[in-house]
Write an enzyme that holds these catalytic residues in place. Sequence first.
Site, PDB file in Angstrom:
ATOM      1  N   SER A  51       0.816  -1.224   0.000  1.00 55.94           N
ATOM      2  CA  SER A  51       0.000   0.000   0.000  1.00 55.94           C
ATOM      3  C   SER A  51       0.848   1.271   0.000  1.00 55.94           C
ATOM      4  O   SER A  51       0.476   2.268  -0.639  1.00 55.94           O
ATOM      5  CB  SER A  51      -0.943  -0.008   1.198  1.00 55.94           C
ATOM      6  OG  SER A  51      -0.225  -0.205   2.396  1.00 55.94           O
ATOM      7  N   CYS A  81      -6.778  -6.349  -0.080  1.00 52.60           N
ATOM      8  CA  CYS A  81      -5.551  -6.313   0.738  1.00 52.60           C
ATOM      9  C   CYS A  81      -4.930  -4.914   0.728  1.00 52.60           C
ATOM     10  O   CYS A  81      -5.471  -4.016   1.360  1.00 52.60           O
ATOM     11  CB  CYS A  81      -4.605  -7.417   0.264  1.00 52.60           C
ATOM     12  SG  CYS A  81      -3.448  -7.916   1.544  1.00 52.60           S
ATOM     13  N   HIS A 169      -7.382 -12.456  -0.826  1.00 49.45           N
ATOM     14  CA  HIS A 169      -7.124 -12.319  -2.269  1.00 49.45           C
ATOM     15  C   HIS A 169      -7.998 -13.259  -3.086  1.00 49.45           C
ATOM     16  O   HIS A 169      -7.549 -14.367  -3.413  1.00 49.45           O
ATOM     17  CB  HIS A 169      -5.657 -12.671  -2.562  1.00 49.45           C
ATOM     18  CG  HIS A 169      -4.679 -11.669  -2.059  1.00 49.45           C
ATOM     19  ND1 HIS A 169      -4.164 -10.672  -2.841  1.00 49.45           N
ATOM     20  CD2 HIS A 169      -4.117 -11.512  -0.840  1.00 49.45           C
ATOM     21  CE1 HIS A 169      -3.317  -9.938  -2.130  1.00 49.45           C
ATOM     22  NE2 HIS A 169      -3.279 -10.431  -0.907  1.00 49.45           N
ATOM     23  N   GLU A 171      -8.484 -13.147  -6.129  1.00 43.64           N
ATOM     24  CA  GLU A 171      -7.836 -13.360  -7.437  1.00 43.64           C
ATOM     25  C   GLU A 171      -6.876 -14.552  -7.402  1.00 43.64           C
ATOM     26  O   GLU A 171      -6.438 -15.016  -8.443  1.00 43.64           O
ATOM     27  CB  GLU A 171      -7.127 -12.079  -7.900  1.00 43.64           C
ATOM     28  CG  GLU A 171      -5.778 -11.760  -7.274  1.00 43.64           C
ATOM     29  CD  GLU A 171      -5.866 -11.143  -5.870  1.00 43.64           C
ATOM     30  OE1 GLU A 171      -6.948 -11.173  -5.245  1.00 43.64           O
ATOM     31  OE2 GLU A 171      -4.826 -10.653  -5.382  1.00 43.64           O
TER      32      GLU A 171
HETATM   33  N1  GLN Z   1       1.251  -5.866   3.678  1.00 50.01           N
HETATM   34  C1  GLN Z   1       0.779  -5.109   2.549  1.00 50.01           C
HETATM   35  C2  GLN Z   1       0.552  -3.644   2.901  1.00 50.01           C
HETATM   36  O1  GLN Z   1       0.573  -3.308   4.032  1.00 50.01           O
HETATM   37  C3  GLN Z   1      -0.499  -5.699   2.000  1.00 50.01           C
HETATM   38  C4  GLN Z   1      -0.241  -7.108   1.537  1.00 50.01           C
HETATM   39  C5  GLN Z   1      -1.019  -7.519   0.326  1.00 50.01           C
HETATM   40  O2  GLN Z   1      -1.617  -6.694  -0.385  1.00 50.01           O
HETATM   41  N2  GLN Z   1      -0.975  -8.789   0.028  1.00 50.01           N
HETATM   42  O3  GLN Z   1       0.355  -2.860   2.019  1.00 50.01           O
END
Ligand code: GLN
Length: 187
Positions: A51, A81, A169, A171
């Site tokens: 992110s 996520c 996820h 996907e």
């Molecule tokens: N740990 C990631 C984050 O904080 C998110 C993990 C993911 O999108 N699989 O952005």
Amino acid sequence: MSLKIAVLALQGAFAEHEKKLSELGIESFEIRQLPDIVRSFDGLIIPGGESTVQGKLLRDLELFEPIKQHIENGLPVFGTCAGMILLAEKIDGGEPAHLATMPVTVKRNAYGRQLGSFFTRDYFDGKEIPMSFIRAPYISDIGSAEVLAETGGKIVAARYNNQLVTAFHPELCDDMYVYEYFLSMMK
Ligand code: GLN
């Protein structure tokens, strides 16, 4: 009705979402830079990944404001996520929020080292589906959103009007229910 879905393709697992959409016979295209956002589309997917990286690229590429506006104007959006983190109004621990259109608080990397990645089956919108978690966040405060899934006592999917988020996820799983749910938000 023929739908066209934009997939944010700056970083992370965007290709896997495109593959799922194509399996469903849904047209998609990638948003990589500013000119892509002026195309017309019916929904947007913000994928998993990192992110902080996606948030920085959104700002650097000047996609941040147009995407936020689209969502505030009612565009159906699905964040998985990292995508869920980008949409959340607050991030636990005081880290600055990103698009902040979804009235929930999320906790990043929330399952600790041992459970960094795991697979389970649980109920989403009343239907049992496979769920794959990768260094996932969970929703620590549901705010005014609606809970769609919980697992192990944590909220892992939610909806607020035109916004859908999952900590897992879909996907990466062999099941289409979450996509069907998202597509139904466009009717
Ligand atoms: N740990 C990631 C984050 O904080 C998110 C993990 C993911 O999108 N699989 O952005």
